[in-house]
Design a protein around this motif. Structure first.
Motif, PDB file in Angstrom:
ATOM      1  N   VAL A   1      -0.496  -2.090  -0.976  1.00  0.00           N
ATOM      2  CA  VAL A   1      -0.823  -0.440  -2.018  1.00  0.00           C
ATOM      3  C   VAL A   1      -0.079   0.409  -1.400  1.00  0.00           C
ATOM      4  CG1 VAL A   1      -2.492   1.106  -0.641  1.00  0.00           C
ATOM      5  CG2 VAL A   1      -3.463  -1.081  -1.274  1.00  0.00           C
ATOM      6  N   LEU A   2       0.210   1.388  -2.250  1.00  0.00           N
ATOM      7  CA  LEU A   2       1.543   1.718  -2.624  1.00  0.00           C
ATOM      8  C   LEU A   2       1.325   3.585  -2.106  1.00  0.00           C
ATOM      9  CD1 LEU A   2       4.102   1.515  -5.038  1.00  0.00           C
ATOM     10  CD2 LEU A   2       4.099   0.740  -3.251  1.00  0.00           C
ATOM     11  N   ASN A   3       1.581   4.311  -0.969  1.00  0.00           N
ATOM     12  CA  ASN A   3       1.413   5.002  -0.941  1.00  0.00           C
ATOM     13  C   ASN A   3       1.625   6.163  -2.548  1.00  0.00           C
ATOM     14  OD1 ASN A   3       0.069   7.779   0.137  1.00  0.00           O
ATOM     15  ND2 ASN A   3       1.076   7.689   2.752  1.00  0.00           N
ATOM     16  N   ALA A   4       1.206   7.569  -2.055  1.00  0.00           N
ATOM     17  CA  ALA A   4       1.510   8.200  -3.512  1.00  0.00           C
ATOM     18  C   ALA A   4       3.192   8.564  -3.879  1.00  0.00           C
ATOM     19  CB  ALA A   4       0.693   9.324  -3.398  1.00  0.00           C
ATOM     20  N   GLY A   5       3.810   9.157  -2.536  1.00  0.00           N
ATOM     21  CA  GLY A   5       5.598   9.677  -3.067  1.00  0.00           C
ATOM     22  C   GLY A   5       5.877   7.785  -3.297  1.00  0.00           C
ATOM     23  N   LEU A   6       5.725   6.882  -2.924  1.00  0.00           N
ATOM     24  CA  LEU A   6       6.133   5.627  -3.305  1.00  0.00           C
ATOM     25  C   LEU A   6       6.429   5.136  -4.367  1.00  0.00           C
ATOM     26  CD1 LEU A   6       9.014   3.422  -2.376  1.00  0.00           C
ATOM     27  CD2 LEU A   6       7.301   1.858  -1.634  1.00  0.00           C
TER      28      LEU A   6
ATOM     29  N   GLY B   1       5.567  12.431  12.615  1.00  0.00           N
ATOM     30  CA  GLY B   1       6.814  11.907  11.022  1.00  0.00           C
ATOM     31  C   GLY B   1       6.346  11.678   9.880  1.00  0.00           C
ATOM     32  N   GLY B   2       7.133  11.019   9.380  1.00  0.00           N
ATOM     33  CA  GLY B   2       7.004  10.789   8.252  1.00  0.00           C
ATOM     34  C   GLY B   2       5.866  10.171   7.512  1.00  0.00           C
ATOM     35  N   ALA B   3       5.163   9.803   6.082  1.00  0.00           N
ATOM     36  CA  ALA B   3       3.989   8.667   6.116  1.00  0.00           C
ATOM     37  C   ALA B   3       4.195   7.817   5.973  1.00  0.00           C
ATOM     38  CB  ALA B   3       3.187   9.876   4.916  1.00  0.00           C
ATOM     39  N   ASP B   4       3.148   6.428   6.519  1.00  0.00           N
ATOM     40  CA  ASP B   4       3.568   5.208   6.277  1.00  0.00           C
ATOM     41  C   ASP B   4       3.796   5.119   4.191  1.00  0.00           C
ATOM     42  OD1 ASP B   4       4.092   3.738   8.324  1.00  0.00           O
ATOM     43  OD2 ASP B   4       1.832   4.562   8.866  1.00  0.00           O
TER      44      ASP B   4
ATOM     45  N   GLY C   1       9.509   2.401   4.880  1.00  0.00           N
ATOM     46  CA  GLY C   1       9.054   3.004   6.093  1.00  0.00           C
ATOM     47  C   GLY C   1       7.269   2.536   5.601  1.00  0.00           C
ATOM     48  N   GLY C   2       6.489   1.278   6.109  1.00  0.00           N
ATOM     49  CA  GLY C   2       4.975   1.205   6.200  1.00  0.00           C
ATOM     50  C   GLY C   2       4.504  -0.123   7.077  1.00  0.00           C
ATOM     51  N   GLN C   3       3.063  -0.040   6.759  1.00  0.00           N
ATOM     52  CA  GLN C   3       2.414  -0.373   8.039  1.00  0.00           C
ATOM     53  C   GLN C   3       2.045  -2.179   6.740  1.00  0.00           C
ATOM     54  OE1 GLN C   3       1.395  -0.208  11.377  1.00  0.00           O
ATOM     55  NE2 GLN C   3       2.592   1.486  10.998  1.00  0.00           N
ATOM     56  N   TYR C   4       1.879  -2.944   7.902  1.00  0.00           N
ATOM     57  CA  TYR C   4       1.498  -4.879   7.905  1.00  0.00           C
ATOM     58  C   TYR C   4       0.148  -5.165   8.648  1.00  0.00           C
ATOM     59  CZ  TYR C   4       6.081  -5.829   7.817  1.00  0.00           C
ATOM     60  OH  TYR C   4       7.807  -5.211   7.192  1.00  0.00           O
ATOM     61  N   VAL C   5      -1.415  -4.397   6.927  1.00  0.00           N
ATOM     62  CA  VAL C   5      -2.228  -4.508   8.370  1.00  0.00           C
ATOM     63  C   VAL C   5      -3.248  -5.679   7.437  1.00  0.00           C
ATOM     64  CG1 VAL C   5      -1.373  -1.794   8.524  1.00  0.00           C
ATOM     65  CG2 VAL C   5      -2.963  -3.319   5.987  1.00  0.00           C
ATOM     66  N   THR C   6      -4.192  -5.212   8.442  1.00  0.00           N
ATOM     67  CA  THR C   6      -6.014  -6.296   8.018  1.00  0.00           C
ATOM     68  C   THR C   6      -6.476  -5.776   6.671  1.00  0.00           C
ATOM     69  OG1 THR C   6      -6.624  -6.401   9.510  1.00  0.00           O
ATOM     70  CG2 THR C   6      -5.007  -8.434   9.614  1.00  0.00           C
ATOM     71  N   ALA C   7      -7.359  -6.991   5.804  1.00  0.00           N
ATOM     72  CA  ALA C   7      -8.008  -5.737   4.775  1.00  0.00           C
ATOM     73  C   ALA C   7      -8.956  -4.838   5.294  1.00  0.00           C
ATOM     74  CB  ALA C   7      -9.087  -6.884   4.241  1.00  0.00           C
TER      75      ALA C   7
ATOM     76  N   ASP D   1      -1.846  10.301  -1.236  1.00  0.00           N
ATOM     77  CA  ASP D   1      -0.208  10.825  -0.288  1.00  0.00           C
ATOM     78  C   ASP D   1      -1.374  11.042   1.591  1.00  0.00           C
ATOM     79  OD1 ASP D   1       1.885  11.383  -1.681  1.00  0.00           O
ATOM     80  OD2 ASP D   1       0.585  13.434  -3.147  1.00  0.00           O
ATOM     81  N   TRP D   2      -1.577   9.929   1.378  1.00  0.00           N
ATOM     82  CA  TRP D   2      -2.618   9.819   3.003  1.00  0.00           C
ATOM     83  C   TRP D   2      -1.212  10.046   3.753  1.00  0.00           C
ATOM     84  CZ3 TRP D   2      -3.883   5.470   6.349  1.00  0.00           C
ATOM     85  CH2 TRP D   2      -4.656   6.062   7.911  1.00  0.00           C
ATOM     86  N   HIS D   3      -1.774  11.338   4.833  1.00  0.00           N
ATOM     87  CA  HIS D   3      -0.416  10.801   5.605  1.00  0.00           C
ATOM     88  C   HIS D   3      -1.354  11.505   7.111  1.00  0.00           C
ATOM     89  CE1 HIS D   3       3.534  12.830   7.752  1.00  0.00           C
ATOM     90  NE2 HIS D   3       2.435  12.212   7.830  1.00  0.00           N
ATOM     91  N   PRO D   4      -2.275  11.379   7.921  1.00  0.00           N
ATOM     92  CA  PRO D   4      -3.049  11.594   9.020  1.00  0.00           C
ATOM     93  C   PRO D   4      -2.118  12.569  10.153  1.00  0.00           C
ATOM     94  CG  PRO D   4      -3.221   9.052   8.926  1.00  0.00           C
ATOM     95  CD  PRO D   4      -2.384   9.831   7.370  1.00  0.00           C
ATOM     96  N   GLN D   5      -2.501  13.397  10.316  1.00  0.00           N
ATOM     97  CA  GLN D   5      -1.514  13.164  10.956  1.00  0.00           C
ATOM     98  C   GLN D   5      -2.528  13.857  13.146  1.00  0.00           C
ATOM     99  OE1 GLN D   5       2.119  14.545  11.903  1.00  0.00           O
ATOM    100  NE2 GLN D   5       1.557  12.892  10.260  1.00  0.00           N
ATOM    101  N   PRO D   6      -2.568  12.722  13.834  1.00  0.00           N
ATOM    102  CA  PRO D   6      -0.795  12.154  14.561  1.00  0.00           C
ATOM    103  C   PRO D   6      -1.500  11.321  13.265  1.00  0.00           C
ATOM    104  CG  PRO D   6      -1.783  12.475  16.128  1.00  0.00           C
ATOM    105  CD  PRO D   6      -2.543  14.052  15.010  1.00  0.00           C
TER     106      PRO D   6
END
Length: 437
Positions: free
Chosen positions: A158-163, A210-213, A123-129, A193-198
């Motif tokens: 752009v990948l999160n560190a986990g992926l 839940g889990g990070a994007d 899972g991830g996000q489709y975002v603008t610049a 490992d960017w994972h802001p909560q919430p």
């Protein structure tokens, strides 16, 4: 004098171990239950972006017809928590904020490099610049993309560190190709490992805690490739249920405004945009003007914290109150049983204030012992919450501030519980007690 009163308190507690144990147990149970829930709500209701949250805003527009508004989840009084594609692109194009970004969640099949490795879904996000600089997203390597790459539907990711670790191990991932849903993308950045909560920026639902994007790619690229989107998709009217329709809401939209003057001006701009669209036949509801929420106000508006947790907190606080009433009764009995001792001290020159302070210190000592027991019970309660399948469960951790807060609360409530018994003990007439003895 404090040491003398403390020594008297210790001796008193040792003389009545059963009564002392009952009071410590009552305080420990009440503090443990309440601090368990307070800790959970504390970590869930915290600021996900300290230092930046005051500059982040969510504009809200309601393009629905009255009939549709009455039948949808938000209702007539609410406003959709998402944008149409048309409105998001209009606001992006006019660029009236310092930064602005549109986004939506998605899931793609990731094909790892190398033979014999099987694809998996992430899972991830489709975002603008502007997403990355606006939210201060930390990069471990590389960077995000530019607005021109949004328009060009660039195949970058752009990948999160986990992926990144999952795909490339410890090797540098920048510049390497990665296959997402049968399309090859080039890795241009890796996050720390960017994972802001919430996950405040995303559509709120089960995954908000839940889990990070694990990946971020240009929104326009995802649209062109017709990748899989995730989240609420609400349409109305007679138009087609298309992602690009102006009668379907599904996009999250955020803006950055670095001072209140700009926030006020942006609110005026939204109002003008709303009136202009009405002049062109859109936004038929006259009673639904645009709104602009700050980040924390937005989280409160979206009811990020489940109502069941708030109810459990009040139940725990009520349980603490019952425990404290029990401690008041026990302290009252304990102190009044010592009327003879009090009378002797008063006859030897002790003032009422001295007796009150002595019993106050004894109450604080009981509270300290109860606080230690409460900490143990709270840790057990948090451990049990972490075993639950809820998305927020892993957040149930007590930090140093909550540890100190637990002890302060335990001592404060025990001293408060000891005020009435200590005051009644001070009022014991010494002459009458000495005469009866």
């Amino acid at each position: 004098m404090f040491a003398y009163y403390l020594d008297l308190a210790v001796r008193s507690l040792k003389r009545n171990p059963v009564l002392t144990a009952l009071m410590v147990l009552a305080i420990g149970l009440g503090i443990g239950a309440s601090m368990t829930m307070i800790t959970v709500l504390h970590v869930m209701g915290g600021d996900p972006l300290p230092g930046r949250s005051a500059q982040l805003f969510v504009p809200m527009l309601d393009p629905r017809t009255p009939d549709n508004a009455q039948n949808t989840r938000a209702g007539l009084r609410g406003t959709p928590d998402a944008f149409t594609w048309v409105d998001a692109m209009n606001l992006l194009r006019e660029h009236r904020a310092d930064r602005q970004a549109a986004m939506s969640a998605g899931t793609v099949a990731v094909t790892p490099p190398g033979a014999g490795r099987h694809p998996f879904f992430e899972g991830g996000q489709y975002v603008t610049a502007d997403f990355f600089p606006m939210f201060g997203v930390p990069f471990a390597a590389g960077t995000g993309w530019m607005s021109a790459q949004d328009d060009a539907r660039a195949r970058v990711v752009v990948l999160n560190a986990g992926l990144a670790r999952k795909l490339f191990g410890d090797a540098d991932a920048i510049g390497k190709p990665v296959r997402l849903d049968n399309t090859e993308f080039r890795v241009i950045g890796v996050l720390r490992d960017w994972h802001p909560q919430p996950a405040f920026y995303a559509q709120h639902g089960a995954r908000v805690f839940g889990g990070a994007d694990q990946f971020f790619m240009p929104l326009q690229t995802a649209m062109e490739l017709q990748l899989s989107f995730r989240g609420h998709f609400s349409c109305w009217g007679d138009g087609t249920e298309s992602r690009t329709s102006d009668q379907c809401t599904w996009l999250q939209f955020w803006v950055e405004l670095d001072n209140p003057v700009k926030a006020f001006a942006y609110g005026r701009y939204l109002d003008n945009y709303w009136r202009d669209q009405q002049a062109h036949g859109r936004f038929p509801r006259k009673d639904a003007p645009p709104r602009l929420f700050g980040l924390m106000a937005w989280l409160a508006h979206e009811h990020i914290i489940p109502d069941t947790l708030s109810m459990q907190l009040w139940l725990a606080v009520g349980f603490l109150a019952v425990c404290m009433l029990s401690v008041v009764a026990l302290l009252l009995a304990k102190f009044l049983r010592r009327s003879g001792e009090i009378s002797v001290r008063r006859a030897m020159g002790a003032r009422r204030r001295d007796v009150f302070v002595q019993f106050g210190i004894e109450s604080a000592l009981i509270g300290t012992l109860g606080g230690v027991l409460g900490l143990v019970i709270a840790q057990l309660g948090l451990w049990s919450i972490r075993q639950r399948p809820d998305g927020y469960a892993h957040l149930a951790q007590m930090d140093a501030g909550m540890l100190v807060g637990t002890m302060v609360l335990a001592i404060a409530v025990s001293v408060l519980a000891g005020v009435l018994p200590a005051w009644r003990a001070c009022l014991v007439p010494p002459a009458l007690q000495l005469k009866t003895q």
